[in-house]
Design a protein around this motif. Structure first.
Motif, PDB file in Angstrom:
ATOM      1  N   THR A 106       0.827  -1.206   0.000  1.00 47.58           N
ATOM      2  CA  THR A 106       0.000   0.000   0.000  1.00 47.58           C
ATOM      3  C   THR A 106       0.864   1.260   0.000  1.00 47.58           C
ATOM      4  OG1 THR A 106      -0.203  -0.013   2.413  1.00 47.58           O
ATOM      5  CG2 THR A 106      -1.951  -1.104   1.151  1.00 47.58           C
ATOM      6  N   THR A 109       2.136   1.872  -3.796  1.00 42.26           N
ATOM      7  CA  THR A 109       1.168   1.793  -4.895  1.00 42.26           C
ATOM      8  C   THR A 109       1.407   2.877  -5.943  1.00 42.26           C
ATOM      9  OG1 THR A 109      -0.396   3.048  -3.561  1.00 42.26           O
ATOM     10  CG2 THR A 109      -0.695   0.653  -3.649  1.00 42.26           C
ATOM     11  N   SER A 110       1.921   4.020  -5.533  1.00 43.37           N
ATOM     12  CA  SER A 110       2.189   5.078  -6.510  1.00 43.37           C
ATOM     13  C   SER A 110       3.316   4.674  -7.458  1.00 43.37           C
ATOM     14  CB  SER A 110       2.545   6.387  -5.808  1.00 43.37           C
ATOM     15  OG  SER A 110       3.721   6.229  -5.045  1.00 43.37           O
ATOM     16  N   GLY A 113       1.783   1.381  -9.553  1.00 45.80           N
ATOM     17  CA  GLY A 113       0.577   1.667 -10.322  1.00 45.80           C
ATOM     18  C   GLY A 113      -0.536   0.664 -10.054  1.00 45.80           C
ATOM     19  N   GLU A 114      -1.433   0.554 -10.994  1.00 45.58           N
ATOM     20  CA  GLU A 114      -2.600  -0.314 -10.849  1.00 45.58           C
ATOM     21  C   GLU A 114      -2.393  -1.689 -11.475  1.00 45.58           C
ATOM     22  OE1 GLU A 114      -5.405   0.467  -9.122  1.00 45.58           O
ATOM     23  OE2 GLU A 114      -4.327   2.291  -8.552  1.00 45.58           O
ATOM     24  N   SER A 115      -1.234  -1.932 -12.043  1.00 46.74           N
ATOM     25  CA  SER A 115      -0.970  -3.185 -12.742  1.00 46.74           C
ATOM     26  C   SER A 115      -0.947  -4.360 -11.761  1.00 46.74           C
ATOM     27  CB  SER A 115       0.366  -3.105 -13.477  1.00 46.74           C
ATOM     28  OG  SER A 115       0.725  -4.371 -13.971  1.00 46.74           O
ATOM     29  N   GLU A 116      -1.739  -5.372 -12.049  1.00 47.11           N
ATOM     30  CA  GLU A 116      -1.787  -6.586 -11.226  1.00 47.11           C
ATOM     31  C   GLU A 116      -0.468  -7.340 -11.326  1.00 47.11           C
ATOM     32  OE1 GLU A 116      -3.624  -8.427  -8.571  1.00 47.11           O
ATOM     33  OE2 GLU A 116      -4.570  -6.557  -9.055  1.00 47.11           O
TER      34      GLU A 116
END
Length: 179
Positions: A106, A109-110, A113-116
């Motif tokens: 967490t 995360t920046s 990114g949002e990539s799984e």
């Protein structure tokens, strides 16, 4: 002062994990070597035949993951600083291995990114760093007994479920470690 300047040194840290590669034909089939028949007409009285082939099973090579020392240090310092702050707070709560991993994810995360895919890669990397911090560097330690032998990390009784139990145990920073 002939001591090296450690602030400028660039060191790569190697962290290993079990390889998931399928065994090759070389790994599964034992090779047989037939020694040549000694020539009775030979002038050498002590012919040395080829030694018998090795019957030792081949070990699977571990897949190596290399990260820079700066990456390792960032993960290690982030987790150990957070755990130490939790220990000194009034709540005196510790995190499990899984909770520490999720907390770190967490925080970054920046960066990922949002990539799984990136999140899974980072999760594996953080787990390997925590494993090294517990087993090799001894910066982190388990705070509860949890039925796991501290030397080997194996579950008592050889139940085979040591890895999942290990991830649910409480982590803490070793008292002699200075952050």
């Amino acid at each position: 002062d002939d001591a090296p300047n450690t602030a400028r040194m660039s060191v790569a840290t190697t962290i290993t994990e079990e390889g998931d590669e399928p065994p090759t034909a070389q790994d599964t089939e034992p090779s047989t070597v037939v020694p040549p028949n000694p020539d009775p007409n030979s002038t050498n009285p002590n012919p040395t035949p080829n030694p018998p082939p090795s019957t030792k099973p081949k070990k699977k090579k571990k897949k190596k993951t290399q990260i820079t020392f700066e990456q390792y240090e960032a993960i290690a310092n982030g987790i150990s600083t957070h755990l130490r702050s939790l220990e000194t707070s009034s709540s005196s709560s510790n995190l499990t291995w899984t909770q520490a991993t999720e907390w770190y994810l967490t925080q970054v995360t920046s960066e990922i990114g949002e990539s799984e895919e990136e999140a899974d890669k980072m999760r594996k990397l953080v787990n390997m760093v925590i494993k090294r911090l517990v087993e090799k560097d001894r910066v982190l330690m388990f705070m509860d007994d949890g039925g796991v032998d501290g030397e080997t990390g194996e579950a008592d009784g050889g139940g085979g479920g040591g890895k999942t139990e290990e991830k649910e145990r409480l982590l803490g920073v070793h008292p002699n470690y200075v952050i």
